[in-house]
Write a protein that holds these residues in place. Structure first.
Motif, PDB file in Angstrom:
ATOM      1  N   PRO A 213       0.829  -1.214   0.000  1.00 22.23           N
ATOM      2  CA  PRO A 213       0.000   0.000   0.000  1.00 22.23           C
ATOM      3  C   PRO A 213       0.863   1.264   0.000  1.00 22.23           C
ATOM      4  CG  PRO A 213      -0.668  -1.508   1.765  1.00 22.23           C
ATOM      5  CD  PRO A 213       0.640  -2.012   1.226  1.00 22.23           C
ATOM      6  N   VAL A 214       0.356   2.321  -0.622  1.00 27.11           N
ATOM      7  CA  VAL A 214       1.114   3.577  -0.717  1.00 27.11           C
ATOM      8  C   VAL A 214       0.247   4.764  -0.300  1.00 27.11           C
ATOM      9  CG1 VAL A 214       2.687   2.789  -2.540  1.00 27.11           C
ATOM     10  CG2 VAL A 214       0.526   3.875  -3.174  1.00 27.11           C
ATOM     11  N   ILE A 215       0.917   5.759   0.278  1.00 26.98           N
ATOM     12  CA  ILE A 215       0.291   7.062   0.523  1.00 26.98           C
ATOM     13  C   ILE A 215       0.989   8.048  -0.398  1.00 26.98           C
ATOM     14  CG2 ILE A 215      -0.051   8.916   2.212  1.00 26.98           C
ATOM     15  CD1 ILE A 215       0.073   6.681   4.394  1.00 26.98           C
ATOM     16  N   LEU A 216       0.249   8.724  -1.252  1.00 30.18           N
ATOM     17  CA  LEU A 216       0.846   9.686  -2.185  1.00 30.18           C
ATOM     18  C   LEU A 216       0.861  11.070  -1.561  1.00 30.18           C
ATOM     19  CD1 LEU A 216      -0.779   8.628  -5.596  1.00 30.18           C
ATOM     20  CD2 LEU A 216       1.617   8.323  -4.885  1.00 30.18           C
ATOM     21  N   GLN A 217       2.038  11.695  -1.548  1.00 26.02           N
ATOM     22  CA  GLN A 217       2.206  13.056  -1.029  1.00 26.02           C
ATOM     23  C   GLN A 217       2.620  13.922  -2.208  1.00 26.02           C
ATOM     24  OE1 GLN A 217       3.349  11.484   3.435  1.00 26.02           O
ATOM     25  NE2 GLN A 217       4.910  12.663   2.391  1.00 26.02           N
ATOM     26  N   LEU A 218       1.667  14.663  -2.750  1.00 26.03           N
ATOM     27  CA  LEU A 218       1.864  15.306  -4.050  1.00 26.03           C
ATOM     28  C   LEU A 218       2.175  16.784  -3.887  1.00 26.03           C
ATOM     29  CD1 LEU A 218      -1.101  13.531  -5.875  1.00 26.03           C
ATOM     30  CD2 LEU A 218       1.290  12.781  -5.623  1.00 26.03           C
ATOM     31  N   LEU A 219       3.224  17.217  -4.571  1.00 30.04           N
ATOM     32  CA  LEU A 219       3.658  18.614  -4.476  1.00 30.04           C
ATOM     33  C   LEU A 219       3.495  19.311  -5.815  1.00 30.04           C
ATOM     34  CD1 LEU A 219       5.112  20.860  -2.771  1.00 30.04           C
ATOM     35  CD2 LEU A 219       7.265  19.988  -3.709  1.00 30.04           C
ATOM     36  N   GLU A 220       2.896  20.477  -5.774  1.00 34.40           N
ATOM     37  CA  GLU A 220       2.859  21.385  -6.929  1.00 34.40           C
ATOM     38  C   GLU A 220       3.188  22.794  -6.446  1.00 34.40           C
ATOM     39  OE1 GLU A 220       2.738  22.104 -10.002  1.00 34.40           O
ATOM     40  OE2 GLU A 220       2.575  20.136 -10.904  1.00 34.40           O
ATOM     41  N   ILE A 221       3.502  23.659  -7.392  1.00 42.91           N
ATOM     42  CA  ILE A 221       3.757  25.044  -7.023  1.00 42.91           C
ATOM     43  C   ILE A 221       2.474  25.672  -6.475  1.00 42.91           C
ATOM     44  CG2 ILE A 221       5.707  25.409  -8.577  1.00 42.91           C
ATOM     45  CD1 ILE A 221       3.773  26.540 -10.644  1.00 42.91           C
ATOM     46  N   PRO A 222       2.585  26.711  -5.618  1.00 44.76           N
ATOM     47  CA  PRO A 222       1.399  27.296  -4.981  1.00 44.76           C
ATOM     48  C   PRO A 222       0.409  27.947  -5.957  1.00 44.76           C
ATOM     49  CG  PRO A 222       3.429  28.017  -3.884  1.00 44.76           C
ATOM     50  CD  PRO A 222       3.839  27.281  -5.120  1.00 44.76           C
TER      51      PRO A 222
ATOM     52  N   LEU B 137      -7.574  10.011  -9.318  1.00 49.39           N
ATOM     53  CA  LEU B 137      -6.964   8.923  -8.538  1.00 49.39           C
ATOM     54  C   LEU B 137      -8.003   8.278  -7.631  1.00 49.39           C
ATOM     55  CD1 LEU B 137      -3.538  10.575  -7.639  1.00 49.39           C
ATOM     56  CD2 LEU B 137      -3.786   8.353  -8.771  1.00 49.39           C
ATOM     57  N   GLU B 138      -8.831   9.114  -6.995  1.00 46.54           N
ATOM     58  CA  GLU B 138      -9.898   8.579  -6.136  1.00 46.54           C
ATOM     59  C   GLU B 138     -10.845   7.700  -6.953  1.00 46.54           C
ATOM     60  OE1 GLU B 138     -10.051  12.446  -3.086  1.00 46.54           O
ATOM     61  OE2 GLU B 138     -11.537  12.267  -4.686  1.00 46.54           O
ATOM     62  N   ASP B 139     -11.136   8.148  -8.156  1.00 48.76           N
ATOM     63  CA  ASP B 139     -12.130   7.444  -8.981  1.00 48.76           C
ATOM     64  C   ASP B 139     -11.605   6.132  -9.555  1.00 48.76           C
ATOM     65  OD1 ASP B 139     -13.723   9.543  -8.369  1.00 48.76           O
ATOM     66  OD2 ASP B 139     -13.648  10.492 -10.344  1.00 48.76           O
ATOM     67  N   CYS B 140     -10.315   5.895  -9.416  1.00 46.94           N
ATOM     68  CA  CYS B 140      -9.782   4.588  -9.825  1.00 46.94           C
ATOM     69  C   CYS B 140     -10.017   3.545  -8.739  1.00 46.94           C
ATOM     70  CB  CYS B 140      -8.285   4.687 -10.120  1.00 46.94           C
ATOM     71  SG  CYS B 140      -7.913   5.675 -11.582  1.00 46.94           S
ATOM     72  N   ALA B 141     -10.320   3.995  -7.536  1.00 47.42           N
ATOM     73  CA  ALA B 141     -10.567   3.073  -6.411  1.00 47.42           C
ATOM     74  C   ALA B 141      -9.466   2.021  -6.296  1.00 47.42           C
ATOM     75  CB  ALA B 141     -11.944   2.404  -6.551  1.00 47.42           C
ATOM     76  N   PHE B 142      -8.219   2.477  -6.351  1.00 46.34           N
ATOM     77  CA  PHE B 142      -7.092   1.540  -6.253  1.00 46.34           C
ATOM     78  C   PHE B 142      -7.050   0.929  -4.852  1.00 46.34           C
ATOM     79  CE2 PHE B 142      -5.081   4.459  -9.513  1.00 46.34           C
ATOM     80  CZ  PHE B 142      -4.968   3.515 -10.527  1.00 46.34           C
ATOM     81  N   PRO B 143      -7.086  -0.390  -4.743  1.00 49.30           N
ATOM     82  CA  PRO B 143      -7.052  -0.999  -3.402  1.00 49.30           C
ATOM     83  C   PRO B 143      -5.765  -0.673  -2.632  1.00 49.30           C
ATOM     84  CG  PRO B 143      -7.696  -2.623  -5.064  1.00 49.30           C
ATOM     85  CD  PRO B 143      -7.272  -1.397  -5.804  1.00 49.30           C
ATOM     86  N   LEU B 144      -4.654  -0.423  -3.335  1.00 45.34           N
ATOM     87  CA  LEU B 144      -3.379  -0.172  -2.650  1.00 45.34           C
ATOM     88  C   LEU B 144      -3.182   1.288  -2.258  1.00 45.34           C
ATOM     89  CD1 LEU B 144      -0.964  -2.364  -4.820  1.00 45.34           C
ATOM     90  CD2 LEU B 144      -1.635  -2.804  -2.448  1.00 45.34           C
ATOM     91  N   LEU B 145      -4.081   2.161  -2.685  1.00 43.60           N
ATOM     92  CA  LEU B 145      -3.894   3.592  -2.411  1.00 43.60           C
ATOM     93  C   LEU B 145      -4.485   3.927  -1.045  1.00 43.60           C
ATOM     94  CD1 LEU B 145      -2.753   6.235  -3.409  1.00 43.60           C
ATOM     95  CD2 LEU B 145      -4.834   6.588  -4.750  1.00 43.60           C
ATOM     96  N   ALA B 146      -3.588   4.063  -0.057  1.00 44.31           N
ATOM     97  CA  ALA B 146      -4.021   4.221   1.334  1.00 44.31           C
ATOM     98  C   ALA B 146      -4.208   5.683   1.733  1.00 44.31           C
ATOM     99  CB  ALA B 146      -2.999   3.557   2.255  1.00 44.31           C
ATOM    100  N   GLY B 147      -3.854   6.620   0.857  1.00 49.87           N
ATOM    101  CA  GLY B 147      -4.040   8.031   1.183  1.00 49.87           C
ATOM    102  C   GLY B 147      -3.484   8.913   0.080  1.00 49.87           C
ATOM    103  N   ILE B 148      -4.050  10.120  -0.051  1.00 44.52           N
ATOM    104  CA  ILE B 148      -3.536  11.087  -1.037  1.00 44.52           C
ATOM    105  C   ILE B 148      -3.521  12.455  -0.372  1.00 44.52           C
ATOM    106  CG2 ILE B 148      -3.686  11.937  -3.413  1.00 44.52           C
ATOM    107  CD1 ILE B 148      -5.933  10.000  -3.959  1.00 44.52           C
TER     108      ILE B 148
END
Ligand code: NAI
Length: 327
Positions: free
Chosen positions: A35-44, A59-70
């Motif tokens: 399982p992974v938690i994605l910590q996504l960075l973009e410019i402000p 990403l939410e709409d893919c309902a990935f079983p391994l995606l534990a957080g975004i």
């Protein structure tokens, strides 16, 4: 089941990000049981943050079983908190009329800040892959800005060059790309990189003997691999994104899960191997095992190869000298 690991990705709303995040979340990078938690960075910037929100909705709409957080971030100090893997994709592209020195300076600022943030808040074992160009020099800057983290944790992406070279060799020999072993790319991720198939084999046969055409190596193969990025921009109107994301997945997967003895190419800080000065982030042949890469040492370097290595090293040292005063 395994505890989730934290994966930070910068430039998450960009082209490569769009081709990368869904594959990380589906388990292609770290395994179908991780399982992974994605910590996504973009410019402000509002537009970038909005685009990031849209990517997160998908990403939410893919309902990935391994995606534990975004998580969405605009500050590396929060984006890199406790992160186990950091894919530094976002960088300042060369704008119209921008000089090389301006480009280096703009990126030095970004990668100094990100290196400091990793130093302050990331996992002490964080594995860092720099994709954003100039990738080797950006990795060097981040590494120099993170003195409390092991230098070996900072790598640059040469894997796209490696994969491009493999694909050209497969086409030339008519063999399956997956059957090519012991290929490597030396140096900078730039047209000066030196793709080297002197040691490569296909089903036990030497690729050099199979091809048996030094003129092709020099006049077709090396320029084709070196200028492949430009050829894709010319054809597509945009720089390579899906193949770059694919190479990033390959690089991190091999580093984390191992290569089972197979060679691959990573840009890593030299410790003096092959006469490359210490700390230069250079493409080397490596194997990976137990979460560590190891440079393959003792390969013979002939005159032609030494010339090529000298050229790409000189370019990298020029870049490094161009940013030293900014560190
Ligand atoms: P892009 O322009 O589509 O996306 C880049 C994203 O990064 C943008 O959304 C931008 O807002 C963001 N960004 C810029 N500065 C940032 C910062 N300081 N923090 C967080 N985010 C930031 O570009 P694309 O096509 O995704 O390419 C990204 C980089 O990868 C470029 O530098 C490109 O040259 C490089 N690249 C490297 C390759 C390699 O083999 N090493 C291959 C292909 C591209």
């Amino acid at each position: 089941s395994k505890a989730p690991v934290r994966v930070a990705v910068t430039g998450a709303a960009g082209q490569i990000g769009y081709a990368l995040l869904f594959r990380i979340a589906s388990g292609e990078m770290l395994g179908k049981d991780q399982p992974v938690i994605l910590q996504l960075l973009e410019i402000p910037d509002e537009k970038a943050q909005n685009a990031l929100k849209g990517v997160i909705m998908e990403l939410e709409d893919c309902a990935f079983p391994l995606l534990a957080g975004i998580e969405a971030h605009s500050d590396p100090m929060t984006a890199f908190k406790d992160t186990d893997y950091a894919l530094l994709v976002g960088a300042r592209p060369r704008g119209p009329g921008m000089e090389r020195a301006d480009l280096l300076a703009a990126n030095a600022q970004i990668f100094t800040a990100q290196g400091k943030a990793l130093n302050a808040v990331a996992s002490r074992n964080v594995k860092v892959l720099v994709v954003g160009n100039p990738a080797n020099t950006n990795a060097y800057i981040a590494m120099k800005s993170a003195p409390d983290l092991p230098a070996k944790n900072f790598t640059a992406m040469l894997r796209l060059d490696h994969n491009r070279a493999a694909s050209q060799i497969a086409a030339k020999t008519g063999k399956a790309v997956g059957s090519i072993e012991k290929l490597c790319v030396w140096g900078n991720h730039s047209p000066t990189m030196y793709a080297d198939y002197r040691f490569a084999t296909i089903d036990g046969q030497g690729v050099k003997d199979l091809i048996n055409d030094e003129a092709w190596n020099r006049d077709v193969f090396l320029p084709t691999v070196g200028k492949r990025g430009a050829a894709i921009i010319a054809a597509r109107g945009l720089s390579s994104a899906a193949s770059a994301a694919n190479a990033a997945i390959d690089h991190m997967r091999d580093w984390a899960l191992g290569t089972n003895g197979a060679w691959t190419t990573m840009g890593v800080p030299s410790k003096g191997e092959y006469g490359i000065p210490a700390e230069v982030v250079f493409g080397f042949p490596v194997t990976c095992e137990n979460g560590e890469y190891k440079i393959i040492e003792g390969l013979p370097i002939d005159e032609f190869s030494q010339e090529r290595i000298n050229v790409t090293l000189a370019e990298l040292q020029g870049e490094q000298d161009g940013v030293k005063h900014l560190l």
